[in-house]
Design a protein around this motif. Sequence first.
Motif, short mmCIF file in Angstrom:
data_model
loop_
_atom_site.label_atom_id
_atom_site.label_comp_id
_atom_site.label_asym_id
_atom_site.label_seq_id
_atom_site.Cartn_x
_atom_site.Cartn_y
_atom_site.Cartn_z
N ASN A 305 0.80 -1.22 0.00
CA ASN A 305 0.00 0.00 0.00
C ASN A 305 0.84 1.27 0.00
O ASN A 305 0.29 2.38 0.00
CB ASN A 305 -1.00 0.01 1.17
CG ASN A 305 -0.34 0.11 2.53
OD1 ASN A 305 0.89 0.08 2.65
ND2 ASN A 305 -1.14 0.21 3.56
N ARG A 307 3.58 1.49 -2.29
CA ARG A 307 4.22 1.57 -3.60
C ARG A 307 3.85 2.86 -4.32
O ARG A 307 4.64 3.41 -5.09
CB ARG A 307 3.83 0.37 -4.47
CG ARG A 307 4.27 -0.96 -3.94
CD ARG A 307 3.74 -2.10 -4.78
NE ARG A 307 2.28 -2.21 -4.73
CZ ARG A 307 1.58 -3.19 -5.30
NH1 ARG A 307 2.22 -4.14 -5.98
NH2 ARG A 307 0.27 -3.23 -5.22
N ILE A 308 2.64 3.33 -4.06
CA ILE A 308 2.13 4.53 -4.74
C ILE A 308 2.91 5.79 -4.34
O ILE A 308 2.88 6.80 -5.04
CB ILE A 308 0.62 4.71 -4.42
CG1 ILE A 308 0.00 5.80 -5.29
CG2 ILE A 308 0.41 5.02 -2.95
CD1 ILE A 308 0.02 5.48 -6.76
N HIS A 309 3.63 5.73 -3.21
CA HIS A 309 4.37 6.91 -2.77
C HIS A 309 5.41 7.35 -3.80
O HIS A 309 5.66 8.54 -3.97
CB HIS A 309 5.08 6.62 -1.43
CG HIS A 309 4.15 6.39 -0.30
ND1 HIS A 309 4.56 5.93 0.93
CD2 HIS A 309 2.80 6.58 -0.19
CE1 HIS A 309 3.52 5.82 1.73
NE2 HIS A 309 2.45 6.20 1.08
#
Length: 328
Positions: A305, A307-309
């Motif tokens: 959750n 990885r989007i950073h």
Amino acid sequence: MQEFDVVIIGGGPIGIACGLEAKKQGLSYIIIEKGPIVNSLFNYPMNMQFFSSSEKLEIDEIPFISKEAKPKRNEALEYYRRIVTSNQLNIHLFEKVEKVEKQGDYFQVISEKDEYRAKNVVVATGFYDLPNTMNVPGEDLPKVSHYYNDPHFYASQKLAVIGASNSAIDAALECWRKGAEVTLIIRGPEVGQRVKYWVRPDIINRIEEGSIKAYYNSTVKEIEPHKITINTEDGEVTFENDFVLALTGYMPNFEFLEKLGIALSDDEKRLPTYDPETMETNVDGLFLAGVICGGMETHKWFIENSRIHAPIIMNTIKHKMELAGKNS
């Protein structure tokens, strides 16, 4: 002094994801990691199996193929290592960052080997470096460890495992199966609810049948060379002991964050301040990525959750640079 658009501190999965995204955006970057590639994963127990399935551990949509649905440590090491080498990421290993200073519009990043200059810094250091200590007499004895690796070491030994999370339960079961006499010391009333769903029934059954001894609502009072004393609901209990695995969890390096100027919440969660839309902290040009964002809530962020950073941060940096170019 080398200069980059962004310095990424931490070469774990999310630090690597940030490097991939920086490269994709055409930003000059460097990843600085104090140990080997994905140092935290390298220090996981040798036989550890992830809670997440392989596709949820993927970064930059690069397929992660594993033998089972939930990959093991060695498969993850292979996956992330191949990403680094195949993409020729600019990563410096075994280089610890010692100091980061803001000087005008730039950061000066000082490591034990070199110095770097950048307008942006990403901190993706995770939380596996600093164990939560019990602060009890004897915790510093050689027989006590806050990290677990191989169950063979504890064969035929009287082993106390402290904790009720995945790491503690995995260690207890693996060591028992290798012939250790295992005693679990659990602070709460039960085995942790977040323990992997296929493991939790196993440990409960081993406890109920008496193969593994468990003390609930109990804490350690003192550790001695050949015994351990705990506080239980029924009073003090002392028993013979050869080794202690104090798997009581870990915490981020809050001292490092505070030295960077990042504001932390005053409560026990110690949540760092950042904008979830950009991942930028209260310090202009300083970003957080990955599990470090959760403070003491180390269960809040995972690879899958956070990885989007990486694209959020690099898109923000790219946009800021484009605006600065237009206004110059």
